[in-house]
Motif scaffolding. Structure first.
Motif, PDB file in Angstrom:
ATOM      1  N   LEU A   2       0.826  -1.197   0.000  1.00 55.05           N
ATOM      2  CA  LEU A   2       0.000   0.000   0.000  1.00 55.05           C
ATOM      3  C   LEU A   2       0.865   1.254   0.000  1.00 55.05           C
ATOM      4  N   ARG A   3       0.393   2.230  -0.759  1.00 51.44           N
ATOM      5  CA  ARG A   3       1.078   3.526  -0.851  1.00 51.44           C
ATOM      6  C   ARG A   3       0.022   4.625  -0.829  1.00 51.44           C
ATOM      7  N   CYS A   5      -2.080   7.712  -2.237  1.00 50.95           N
ATOM      8  CA  CYS A   5      -2.445   8.284  -3.542  1.00 50.95           C
ATOM      9  C   CYS A   5      -1.746   9.635  -3.678  1.00 50.95           C
ATOM     10  N   ARG A   6      -1.168   9.905  -4.834  1.00 49.93           N
ATOM     11  CA  ARG A   6      -0.450  11.168  -5.038  1.00 49.93           C
ATOM     12  C   ARG A   6      -1.395  12.375  -5.035  1.00 49.93           C
ATOM     13  N   GLN A  11      -4.738   5.513   1.123  1.00 48.06           N
ATOM     14  CA  GLN A  11      -3.886   4.343   0.923  1.00 48.06           C
ATOM     15  C   GLN A  11      -4.455   3.461  -0.191  1.00 48.06           C
ATOM     16  N   SER A  13      -3.326   0.264  -3.357  1.00 44.67           N
ATOM     17  CA  SER A  13      -2.358  -0.735  -3.799  1.00 44.67           C
ATOM     18  C   SER A  13      -1.441  -0.103  -4.836  1.00 44.67           C
ATOM     19  N   ASP A  14      -0.171  -0.524  -4.848  1.00 44.12           N
ATOM     20  CA  ASP A  14       0.744   0.026  -5.853  1.00 44.12           C
ATOM     21  C   ASP A  14       0.418  -0.482  -7.253  1.00 44.12           C
ATOM     22  N   CYS A  19      -7.603   5.451  -8.077  1.00 47.13           N
ATOM     23  CA  CYS A  19      -7.824   5.605  -6.643  1.00 47.13           C
ATOM     24  C   CYS A  19      -9.319   5.442  -6.354  1.00 47.13           C
ATOM     25  N   ALA A  28      -0.666   5.241  -7.186  1.00 47.00           N
ATOM     26  CA  ALA A  28       0.515   4.927  -6.391  1.00 47.00           C
ATOM     27  C   ALA A  28       1.803   5.467  -7.026  1.00 47.00           C
ATOM     28  N   ARG A  29       1.729   5.876  -8.273  1.00 50.15           N
ATOM     29  CA  ARG A  29       2.920   6.416  -8.925  1.00 50.15           C
ATOM     30  C   ARG A  29       3.167   7.839  -8.431  1.00 50.15           C
ATOM     31  N   GLU A  30       4.438   8.121  -8.198  1.00 52.64           N
ATOM     32  CA  GLU A  30       4.816   9.456  -7.733  1.00 52.64           C
ATOM     33  C   GLU A  30       4.475  10.513  -8.793  1.00 52.64           C
TER      34      GLU A  30
END
Length: 136
Positions: A2-3, A5-6, A11, A13-14, A19, A28-30
């Motif tokens: 989990l990451r 959301c930009r 939170q 999944s990558d 979202c 999840a991408r920067e």
């Protein structure tokens, strides 16, 4: 894994495509610069990549045209274009404006096309010389 959301910090999944909270694509991408595929060669000629391949859309869903000496994509501008819609010196396209063209629909100096307007020579199903169309 989990990451956050930009866009909203929720939170996710990558591997999430969107979202669930705010709908951001690839959350999840920067950084995310659109859908599709794009390649630009490091080699350049007069500031343009030697090869640019683009079958990509920006986040606002606008297409990214391929621009290079050799340009390949849905939309392409270059010396040699292979595209659906092209502008170039030598063009292999569905629709094109070029000096020399092989296309379904073309306007060119010389062409082979299903439907086209040419200035010097043309071959195909329905091709006409520009001067004949304007009565000259």
């Amino acid at each position: 894994m989990l990451r956050p959301c930009r866009e909203c910090g929720h939170q996710v999944s990558d591997e999430a495509l969107a979202c669930p909270s705010c709908g951001a694509p690839r959350p999840a991408r920067e950084r995310w610069d659109g859908w599709g595929f794009e390649y630009r060669s490091q080699a350049e000629i007069l500031g343009y990549p030697f090869l640019h391949v683009s079958f990509k859309y920006r986040p606002n869903r606008m297409p990214v045209p391929a621009r290079g000496v050799i340009a390949i994509g849905q939309f392409a501008i270059g010396v040699l274009t292979i595209s659906q819609f092209g502008v170039g010196v030598f063009s292999l396209s569905q629709f094109t404006v070029a000096v020399y063209a092989i296309a379904q629909f073309a306007v060119a100096h010389s062409l082979i096309a299903q439907l086209g307007i040419y200035f010097d020579s043309g071959y195909g199903q329905i091709v006409r010389r520009f001067s004949d169309l304007i009565g000259g």
